[in-house]
Enzyme design. Structure first.
Site, PDB file in Angstrom:
ATOM      1  N   CYS A  99      -4.854 -32.645 -27.720  1.00  0.00           N
ATOM      2  CA  CYS A  99      -3.652 -33.107 -27.029  1.00  0.00           C
ATOM      3  C   CYS A  99      -3.424 -34.623 -27.135  1.00  0.00           C
ATOM      4  O   CYS A  99      -3.040 -35.096 -28.192  1.00  0.00           O
ATOM      5  CB  CYS A  99      -3.707 -32.620 -25.580  1.00  0.00           C
ATOM      6  SG  CYS A  99      -2.101 -32.664 -24.769  1.00  0.00           S
ATOM      7  N   HIS A 199      -6.286 -27.195 -24.526  1.00  0.00           N
ATOM      8  CA  HIS A 199      -7.373 -27.533 -23.601  1.00  0.00           C
ATOM      9  C   HIS A 199      -8.052 -26.213 -23.224  1.00  0.00           C
ATOM     10  O   HIS A 199      -7.687 -25.160 -23.711  1.00  0.00           O
ATOM     11  CB  HIS A 199      -6.799 -28.157 -22.322  1.00  0.00           C
ATOM     12  CG  HIS A 199      -6.047 -29.424 -22.529  1.00  0.00           C
ATOM     13  ND1 HIS A 199      -6.665 -30.638 -22.677  1.00  0.00           N
ATOM     14  CD2 HIS A 199      -4.714 -29.687 -22.570  1.00  0.00           C
ATOM     15  CE1 HIS A 199      -5.751 -31.585 -22.794  1.00  0.00           C
ATOM     16  NE2 HIS A 199      -4.555 -31.041 -22.744  1.00  0.00           N
TER      17      HIS A 199
HETATM   18  N1  GLN Z   1       0.343 -37.657 -22.412  1.00  0.00           N
HETATM   19  C1  GLN Z   1       0.500 -36.690 -23.421  1.00  0.00           C
HETATM   20  C2  GLN Z   1       1.682 -35.741 -23.221  1.00  0.00           C
HETATM   21  O1  GLN Z   1       2.035 -35.426 -22.108  1.00  0.00           O
HETATM   22  C3  GLN Z   1      -0.792 -35.901 -23.596  1.00  0.00           C
HETATM   23  C4  GLN Z   1      -1.179 -35.097 -22.381  1.00  0.00           C
HETATM   24  C5  GLN Z   1      -2.474 -34.353 -22.531  1.00  0.00           C
HETATM   25  O2  GLN Z   1      -3.414 -34.794 -23.223  1.00  0.00           O
HETATM   26  N2  GLN Z   1      -2.567 -33.226 -21.856  1.00  0.00           N
HETATM   27  O3  GLN Z   1       2.256 -35.294 -24.178  1.00  0.00           O
END
Ligand code: GLN
Length: 265
Positions: A99, A199
């Site tokens: 992510c 995740h």
């Molecule tokens: N900040 C990034 C987004 O919202 C990544 C978020 C995350 O790693 N869950 O796209």
């Protein structure tokens, strides 16, 4: 090529900044799968201001994080540190990025509040923050050679990632949004480096992908055809339970403008 029992040298990048929804569990799973084979696994944690030596690690891991943490990490990865990471992957090292970490390894991430975060350019990918978040359980049809399987995980991101011709998606979304909620692609692969929005933790319940990474990481230094198989009854049961759950939830609707949330500050 080395003889003797393999030792996997893992570099965990920014463990205290980039670790949401159990991402650290990926490192635990990698270590666990080596130790169950009677092999050693060593984890080096590197954070802000600590340089990367590309030849000292077999496998790199970077988890997800919020935009604020991503800004700090983006600055830190600019220049030599990002170059060292690219050099390691060019030399055959394995890498898993989740992510927020995945976004920073592309060419750039333009956040939903308009900040431009230049990326490491390891992946031919660009991410633009949207005014809605893609949240929920995900199932992916993964066609990665040697790790053909479904992948299950959980996504929560505002960023929409589009891939260029220099990398390919990790798989096709069966349920969930994936890279951008439009083209059906999830994640990306370049050499032995993987980026994904999943995740979970991802690897404990997707053991084929874990072993894909371990094998590629170790092959750089050890003569290994394949990994000795493990009894994955528990991992497979966890995988099936997550898959059943996401399939039961059914297809999520595409987000229409009326369903959009206000942009986060
Ligand atoms: N900040 C990034 C987004 O919202 C990544 C978020 C995350 O790693 N869950 O796209």
């Amino acid at each position: 090529m080395k003889l003797g029992l393999p030792e996997l040298r893992i570099c965990h990048l920014y463990p205290e900044l980039m670790n949401i929804y159990g991402d650290r569990g990926n490192v635990i799973a990698l270590v666990w799968r080596c130790r169950r084979r009677g092999w050693e696994a060593r984890v080096t944690r590197l954070s802000l201001g600590e340089p990367i030596d590309p030849s000292r690690h077999d496998l790199f891991f970077i988890g997800g994080g919020q935009d604020r943490e991503q800004m700090m990490v983006c600055e830190d990865l600019a220049g030599e540190k990002g170059e060292a990471l690219r050099a390691a992957v060019e030399d055959g090292a394995a890498l898993l990025s989740i992510c927020g970490g995945y976004q920073l390894l592309g060419k750039r991430f333009l956040t939903c509040t308009g900040e431009n975060l230049p990326g490491v350019s390891l992946f031919d990918a660009e991410t633009v923050g949207g005014d809605t978040r893609f949240i929920g359980n995900v199932a992916v049809d993964c066609r990665l050679e040697g790790a053909e399987s479904t992948l299950v995980g959980f996504e929560n991101h505002s960023g929409r990632t589009r891939l260029g011709p220099g990398c390919r998606p990790l798989g096709r979304v069966i349920r969930g949004y994936g890279n951008n909620g439009e083209d059906g692609g999830e994640g990306c692969v370049y050499r032995h480096a993987i980026g994904t929005y999943l995740h979970g933790s991802l690897l404990p319940k997707n053991p084929r992908l874990a072993d894909w990474l371990i094998l590629r990481a170790l092959r750089r230094r050890y003569q290994l055809e394949a990994l000795p198989p493990l009894d994955d009854a528990l991992e497979d049961a966890a995988h099936r339970a997550a898959l059943d759950m996401v399939l039961r939830e059914g297809k999520r609707p595409r987000l229409s403008p009326r369903r959009r949330l206000p942009s986060p500050r």
